[in-house]
Design a protein around this motif. Sequence first.
Motif, PDB file in Angstrom:
ATOM      1  N   THR A 141       0.833  -1.192   0.000  1.00  0.00           N
ATOM      2  CA  THR A 141       0.000   0.000   0.000  1.00  0.00           C
ATOM      3  C   THR A 141       0.869   1.244   0.000  1.00  0.00           C
ATOM      4  OG1 THR A 141      -1.751  -1.149   1.190  1.00  0.00           O
ATOM      5  CG2 THR A 141      -1.816   1.239   1.217  1.00  0.00           C
ATOM      6  N   VAL A 142       0.741   2.055  -1.025  1.00  0.00           N
ATOM      7  CA  VAL A 142       1.508   3.287  -1.141  1.00  0.00           C
ATOM      8  C   VAL A 142       0.911   4.372  -0.252  1.00  0.00           C
ATOM      9  CG1 VAL A 142       2.265   5.090  -2.742  1.00  0.00           C
ATOM     10  CG2 VAL A 142       2.233   2.697  -3.478  1.00  0.00           C
ATOM     11  N   VAL A 143      -0.419   4.424  -0.211  1.00  0.00           N
ATOM     12  CA  VAL A 143      -1.110   5.451   0.571  1.00  0.00           C
ATOM     13  C   VAL A 143      -1.139   5.046   2.046  1.00  0.00           C
ATOM     14  CG1 VAL A 143      -3.286   6.691   0.890  1.00  0.00           C
ATOM     15  CG2 VAL A 143      -2.554   6.020  -1.407  1.00  0.00           C
ATOM     16  N   PRO A 144      -0.776   5.932   2.974  1.00  0.00           N
ATOM     17  CA  PRO A 144      -0.789   5.576   4.404  1.00  0.00           C
ATOM     18  C   PRO A 144      -2.198   5.674   4.991  1.00  0.00           C
ATOM     19  CG  PRO A 144       0.002   7.815   4.134  1.00  0.00           C
ATOM     20  CD  PRO A 144      -0.197   7.273   2.739  1.00  0.00           C
ATOM     21  N   TYR A 145      -3.055   4.727   4.592  1.00  0.00           N
ATOM     22  CA  TYR A 145      -4.419   4.725   5.111  1.00  0.00           C
ATOM     23  C   TYR A 145      -4.414   4.570   6.630  1.00  0.00           C
ATOM     24  CZ  TYR A 145      -5.942   3.985   0.262  1.00  0.00           C
ATOM     25  OH  TYR A 145      -6.173   4.108  -1.078  1.00  0.00           O
ATOM     26  N   SER A 146      -5.448   5.103   7.262  1.00  0.00           N
ATOM     27  CA  SER A 146      -5.523   5.087   8.726  1.00  0.00           C
ATOM     28  C   SER A 146      -6.140   3.820   9.278  1.00  0.00           C
ATOM     29  CB  SER A 146      -6.333   6.302   9.218  1.00  0.00           C
ATOM     30  OG  SER A 146      -7.679   6.201   8.778  1.00  0.00           O
ATOM     31  N   CYS A 147      -6.419   2.836   8.411  1.00  0.00           N
ATOM     32  CA  CYS A 147      -7.091   1.620   8.881  1.00  0.00           C
ATOM     33  C   CYS A 147      -6.699   0.455   7.998  1.00  0.00           C
ATOM     34  CB  CYS A 147      -8.608   1.816   8.871  1.00  0.00           C
ATOM     35  SG  CYS A 147      -9.272   2.226   7.242  1.00  0.00           S
ATOM     36  N   GLY A 148      -7.062  -0.743   8.427  1.00  0.00           N
ATOM     37  CA  GLY A 148      -6.826  -1.941   7.636  1.00  0.00           C
ATOM     38  C   GLY A 148      -7.769  -2.007   6.446  1.00  0.00           C
ATOM     39  N   ARG A 149      -7.513  -2.946   5.545  1.00  0.00           N
ATOM     40  CA  ARG A 149      -8.246  -2.979   4.290  1.00  0.00           C
ATOM     41  C   ARG A 149      -9.746  -3.252   4.444  1.00  0.00           C
ATOM     42  NH1 ARG A 149      -6.582  -1.994  -0.445  1.00  0.00           N
ATOM     43  NH2 ARG A 149      -4.483  -1.829   0.368  1.00  0.00           N
ATOM     44  N   PRO A 150     -10.202  -4.173   5.298  1.00  0.00           N
ATOM     45  CA  PRO A 150     -11.657  -4.348   5.420  1.00  0.00           C
ATOM     46  C   PRO A 150     -12.379  -3.079   5.865  1.00  0.00           C
ATOM     47  CG  PRO A 150     -10.515  -6.224   6.363  1.00  0.00           C
ATOM     48  CD  PRO A 150      -9.471  -5.192   6.080  1.00  0.00           C
ATOM     49  N   GLU A 151     -11.797  -2.350   6.833  1.00  0.00           N
ATOM     50  CA  GLU A 151     -12.418  -1.112   7.267  1.00  0.00           C
ATOM     51  C   GLU A 151     -12.329  -0.052   6.170  1.00  0.00           C
ATOM     52  OE1 GLU A 151     -14.316   1.886   9.467  1.00  0.00           O
ATOM     53  OE2 GLU A 151     -14.367  -0.317   9.533  1.00  0.00           O
ATOM     54  N   LEU A 152     -11.241  -0.053   5.432  1.00  0.00           N
ATOM     55  CA  LEU A 152     -11.107   0.877   4.306  1.00  0.00           C
ATOM     56  C   LEU A 152     -12.196   0.606   3.271  1.00  0.00           C
ATOM     57  CD1 LEU A 152      -9.501   3.067   2.769  1.00  0.00           C
ATOM     58  CD2 LEU A 152      -8.121   1.202   1.808  1.00  0.00           C
ATOM     59  N   ALA A 153     -12.458  -0.668   2.983  1.00  0.00           N
ATOM     60  CA  ALA A 153     -13.509  -1.025   2.035  1.00  0.00           C
ATOM     61  C   ALA A 153     -14.868  -0.568   2.547  1.00  0.00           C
ATOM     62  CB  ALA A 153     -13.507  -2.535   1.798  1.00  0.00           C
ATOM     63  N   ARG A 154     -15.112  -0.755   3.831  1.00  0.00           N
ATOM     64  CA  ARG A 154     -16.384  -0.324   4.425  1.00  0.00           C
ATOM     65  C   ARG A 154     -16.559   1.190   4.266  1.00  0.00           C
ATOM     66  NH1 ARG A 154     -17.366   1.947   9.406  1.00  0.00           N
ATOM     67  NH2 ARG A 154     -19.533   1.787  10.152  1.00  0.00           N
ATOM     68  N   ARG A 155     -15.522   1.955   4.575  1.00  0.00           N
ATOM     69  CA  ARG A 155     -15.606   3.408   4.469  1.00  0.00           C
ATOM     70  C   ARG A 155     -15.795   3.849   3.018  1.00  0.00           C
ATOM     71  NH1 ARG A 155     -10.817   5.332   8.729  1.00  0.00           N
ATOM     72  NH2 ARG A 155     -11.595   4.118  10.516  1.00  0.00           N
ATOM     73  N   THR A 156     -15.165   3.130   2.108  1.00  0.00           N
ATOM     74  CA  THR A 156     -15.322   3.457   0.683  1.00  0.00           C
ATOM     75  C   THR A 156     -16.761   3.231   0.242  1.00  0.00           C
ATOM     76  OG1 THR A 156     -13.023   2.796   0.275  1.00  0.00           O
ATOM     77  CG2 THR A 156     -14.478   2.946  -1.639  1.00  0.00           C
ATOM     78  N   ALA A 157     -17.365   2.136   0.685  1.00  0.00           N
ATOM     79  CA  ALA A 157     -18.759   1.857   0.328  1.00  0.00           C
ATOM     80  C   ALA A 157     -19.685   2.943   0.878  1.00  0.00           C
ATOM     81  CB  ALA A 157     -19.163   0.488   0.864  1.00  0.00           C
ATOM     82  N   TRP A 158     -19.457   3.362   2.128  1.00  0.00           N
ATOM     83  CA  TRP A 158     -20.252   4.450   2.699  1.00  0.00           C
ATOM     84  C   TRP A 158     -20.074   5.731   1.879  1.00  0.00           C
ATOM     85  CZ3 TRP A 158     -23.450   5.669   6.968  1.00  0.00           C
ATOM     86  CH2 TRP A 158     -23.836   4.582   7.754  1.00  0.00           C
ATOM     87  N   PHE A 159     -18.848   6.053   1.527  1.00  0.00           N
ATOM     88  CA  PHE A 159     -18.539   7.265   0.754  1.00  0.00           C
ATOM     89  C   PHE A 159     -19.300   7.262  -0.565  1.00  0.00           C
ATOM     90  CE2 PHE A 159     -15.902   9.707  -2.210  1.00  0.00           C
ATOM     91  CZ  PHE A 159     -15.604  10.848  -1.477  1.00  0.00           C
ATOM     92  N   ILE A 160     -19.284   6.120  -1.268  1.00  0.00           N
ATOM     93  CA  ILE A 160     -19.947   6.026  -2.567  1.00  0.00           C
ATOM     94  C   ILE A 160     -21.465   6.115  -2.413  1.00  0.00           C
ATOM     95  CG2 ILE A 160     -20.433   4.470  -4.498  1.00  0.00           C
ATOM     96  CD1 ILE A 160     -17.543   3.430  -4.183  1.00  0.00           C
TER      97      ILE A 160
END
Length: 243
Positions: free
Chosen positions: A181-200
């Motif tokens: 992962t190049v981007v320093p996301y603030s969470c692990g991938r499952p939580e990142l996916a959850r936040r992305t779904a909410w965003f969309i």
Amino acid sequence: MAPRLDSRARRRAIVDAALPLFARKGFAATTTKEIAQAAGVSEGLIFKHFPSKASLYEAIFLSCVDGDPEYERLIALPPGTATLAQMIQGLVGYFVMQVPADPNERARQRLSIISLLDDGEFMRQVYEGIRSRFLPCFTASIDAAIADGDLVPGPIDAESGLWLAEHLCEMMATVCLSGGTVVPYSCGRPELARRTAWFILRGLGLRDEAIAAQERSGHLAFVPPSPPEGGPRDDESTPERAE
């Protein structure tokens, strides 16, 4: 002695061998001789299954969408809020969860980028396929969610919303092509996916309470895929930072 492959299996083996070559070198620079060597067959056998290199390119595209049981299940669902949530779950799950974890899917993603840097023909086929196969069900679900009072229509029409969602998720997959992962996301991938779904879903106009209801129904659950045997794990177990 290894068993002889039937025609369908041999065709699939050629597609699988061509994918990483196209992904690494692009369409124009990849020769049928190289594809034949990678597949362990003669050039003549390749042309028996594929009349041209372009038809092999098309077959790689079709292998992305045809015969996928999850895709077939999604487009068969009745239009509604639940179907919209599951479509976004499928989109986010593929790009944010599956692509980073699967070498074959990363190769497809590389091919997408190479195509866009080249003549764009492969991705033109991909996007037209999405538009003709996926958009009608997506639009119907948007309309049904509006009718049910779950979605507040805004300035973004359904087709634009689908493209914006796809582009976001595709870029999120692209930043993982280096193997990490190049981007320093603030969470692990499952939580990142959850936040992305909410965003969309919020961007599409779905109400927060409707999104939360779909999450409680399990339509926005993201489970890390198992890494290939002996392969590196992705960063799905990265602990979350304190909010």
